[in-house]
Design an enzyme around this catalytic site. Structure first.
Site, mmCIF file in Angstrom:
data_model
loop_
_atom_site.group_PDB
_atom_site.id
_atom_site.type_symbol
_atom_site.label_atom_id
_atom_site.label_comp_id
_atom_site.label_asym_id
_atom_site.label_seq_id
_atom_site.Cartn_x
_atom_site.Cartn_y
_atom_site.Cartn_z
ATOM 1 N N HIS A 75 0.837 -1.197 0.000
ATOM 2 C CA HIS A 75 0.000 0.000 0.000
ATOM 3 C C HIS A 75 0.875 1.251 0.000
ATOM 4 O O HIS A 75 1.774 1.377 0.830
ATOM 5 C CB HIS A 75 -0.924 0.031 1.219
ATOM 6 C CG HIS A 75 -2.134 -0.830 1.070
ATOM 7 N ND1 HIS A 75 -3.248 -0.731 1.879
ATOM 8 C CD2 HIS A 75 -2.422 -1.815 0.180
ATOM 9 C CE1 HIS A 75 -4.158 -1.615 1.497
ATOM 10 N NE2 HIS A 75 -3.676 -2.286 0.477
ATOM 11 N N TYR A 204 -9.257 5.339 7.853
ATOM 12 C CA TYR A 204 -9.405 5.729 9.257
ATOM 13 C C TYR A 204 -10.495 6.793 9.306
ATOM 14 O O TYR A 204 -10.351 7.856 8.688
ATOM 15 C CB TYR A 204 -8.098 6.313 9.802
ATOM 16 C CG TYR A 204 -6.974 5.319 9.941
ATOM 17 C CD1 TYR A 204 -6.636 4.796 11.187
ATOM 18 C CD2 TYR A 204 -6.228 4.906 8.834
ATOM 19 C CE1 TYR A 204 -5.587 3.885 11.329
ATOM 20 C CE2 TYR A 204 -5.189 3.994 8.962
ATOM 21 C CZ TYR A 204 -4.876 3.494 10.208
ATOM 22 O OH TYR A 204 -3.843 2.600 10.346
ATOM 23 N N PRO A 296 -3.499 0.811 18.906
ATOM 24 C CA PRO A 296 -3.290 0.316 17.538
ATOM 25 C C PRO A 296 -3.533 1.357 16.451
ATOM 26 O O PRO A 296 -3.295 1.068 15.274
ATOM 27 C CB PRO A 296 -4.307 -0.827 17.433
ATOM 28 C CG PRO A 296 -5.366 -0.488 18.433
ATOM 29 C CD PRO A 296 -4.672 0.203 19.560
ATOM 30 N N LYS A 300 1.597 0.548 15.087
ATOM 31 C CA LYS A 300 2.988 0.538 15.534
ATOM 32 C C LYS A 300 3.372 -0.661 16.411
ATOM 33 O O LYS A 300 4.561 -0.915 16.607
ATOM 34 C CB LYS A 300 3.290 1.835 16.317
ATOM 35 C CG LYS A 300 3.361 3.062 15.442
ATOM 36 C CD LYS A 300 4.656 3.101 14.668
ATOM 37 C CE LYS A 300 4.628 4.098 13.539
ATOM 38 N NZ LYS A 300 4.099 3.580 12.289
ATOM 39 N N TYR A 388 3.989 7.175 9.858
ATOM 40 C CA TYR A 388 3.208 5.974 9.569
ATOM 41 C C TYR A 388 4.069 4.889 8.920
ATOM 42 O O TYR A 388 3.968 3.710 9.278
ATOM 43 C CB TYR A 388 2.024 6.317 8.665
ATOM 44 C CG TYR A 388 0.970 5.233 8.603
ATOM 45 C CD1 TYR A 388 -0.052 5.180 9.547
ATOM 46 C CD2 TYR A 388 0.991 4.259 7.612
ATOM 47 C CE1 TYR A 388 -1.015 4.187 9.503
ATOM 48 C CE2 TYR A 388 0.034 3.260 7.558
ATOM 49 C CZ TYR A 388 -0.976 3.228 8.506
ATOM 50 O OH TYR A 388 -1.916 2.242 8.471
#
Length: 397
Positions: A75, A204, A296, A300, A388
């Site tokens: 991704h 998200y 979460p 990480k 990220y």
């Protein structure tokens, strides 16, 4: 008493213990892994599925990346759904080409188990009453019970890879540790289903009813999450109730595309931030969840464990190949620099995307405004993307 000898005794056969064991084995350093559960129990844990590029490269270095590269989904970005609108975070474009890999922790563990079996390296499952001895002496050893017998492992060093509830951290005297912790007033209700993903990348979602996450394990298996109160019970959530609530928190265009189906697994995970300092005690080193927990939201947890593994592996490599025992005392400081950066990012993502009922209207507006600023600024989006995909591993010198 049965007596075994090894160079590194590893407590815990989860992904961090297995990965450390495989890297050390490939480097000619002997390891023995002790695990209190059965292999099936370990593989039954449903956990993370987003791998940073650093972890992907570490798995390849360990020689266990073949199936991940064949079946994992690369991704180059993810989407934020902010009160009904989608905002794209271009990870690849904002970080000079870095990506993440969608590949479940269960599959990582399965690959590592297979590699260890093939290598002929020893893992002892079903060990009870594990006790760590001599951590501050020149003669460290581990004892445990199995099949009605007492076993002893004499070793040079011990790696505590046995998770938050394991014996490794609990073996350190309480007055030698500093604990930093925050419990959040909500958890994540997760569902696993054999349905196609609603979107080609992770989503998200921030919504007035609470946070939601659209994730996946493959092109045919999905993982969705809803923010629920910390005291919520999974029995209160039928599949239909879950799907209806998820649709209400997604932008209409996504809700209309959502394919529903029966759940394979459903559970509620509490959210907490936790760090213990230091991450070592004499000849024993804490790795992964034994030393730190992150919410979460920032993806990480598993990745932070992998960075601990990388640090410990590279230190031990220099210890055994170059005699650099002076590096051992640097393990904790090196790990904690990255741990706190990951804790900060996970806290920030959690704070920005979740609904906090105890926040007043002003605080809620400030939070929404801050996230809108980051998303609306190229520098802000770059900051999100860099964190990220994961910061570079620190070199051991």
């Amino acid at each position: 008493m049965k007596i075994l000898k090894t160079q590194i005794a590893i407590i815990g056969a989860g992904p961090s213990g297995l990965l450390l064991g495989q890297l050390l084995h490939n480097a000619g350093i002997d390891t023995l892994i002790v695990e209190r559960q059965t292999p099936d129990y370990v593989l039954g844990r449903i956990r993370a599925g987003v791998l940073e590029q650093g972890m992907v490269e570490l798995l390849r270095q360990a020689g266990v990346g073949q199936r991940m590269d064949a079946e994992g989904l690369v991704h180059g970005g993810f989407d934020l759904a902010l009160d009904g609108r989608l905002a794209h975070i271009d990870l690849q474009g904002l970080t000079g080409g870095k990506t993440v890999m969608i590949y479940g922790q269960t599959e990582v563990t399965r690959d590592l188990m297979a590699a260890r079996r093939e290598a002929g390296a020893q893992t002892i499952y079903g060990a009870s009453d594990v006790v760590l001895h001599g951590m501050k002496s020149d003669e460290a050893f581990v004892t445990f019970e199995k099949d009605g017998e007492t076993w002893r492992i004499d070793c040079d060093y011990i790696a505590g890879c046995d998770g938050f509830h394991g014996v490794a951290r609990q073996s350190i005297p309480a007055d030698c540790l500093k604990i930093f912790e925050r419990a959040y007033p909500f958890g994540w209700l997760g569902i696993l289903a054999d349905t196609p993903p609603v979107h080609d990348e992770l989503v998200y979602a921030r919504h007035e009813r609470g946070f939601a996450l659209c994730s996946m394990r493959s092109t045919t298996r999905t993982r969705y999450y809803l923010q629920v109160p910390a005291e919520e019970q999974v029995e209160n959530w039928s599949d239909q109730r879950f799907w209806d609530e998820l649709k209400s928190r997604l932008p209409q265009a996504l809700a209309d595309k959502l394919v529903t189906g029966p759940s394979i697994e459903k559970s509620i995970a509490p959210l907490r931030s936790f760090v213990v300092e230091p991450m070592q005690y004499g000849r024993m080193f804490l790795v992964g969840d034994a030393a730190h927990i992150v919410p979460p939201t920032g993806a990480k947890g598993l990745n932070l464990a992998a960075s601990d593994v990388s640090t410990l592996f590279n230190i031990l490599l220099k210890v055994y190949h170059d005699g650099r025992t002076d590096l051992l005392e640097k393990y904790s400081a090196i790990c904690l620099r990255r741990v706190w950066k990951a804790e900060r990012f996970s806290w920030w993502m959690t704070s920005m995307l979740h609904r906090f009922d105890e926040h007043d209207a002003f605080s809620q507006r400030i939070s929404a405004s801050e996230l809108d600023y980051f998303v609306g600024s190229e520098a802000g989006r770059k900051t999100i993307a860099e964190n990220y995909v994961g910061l570079p591993y620190e070199a051991i010198e």
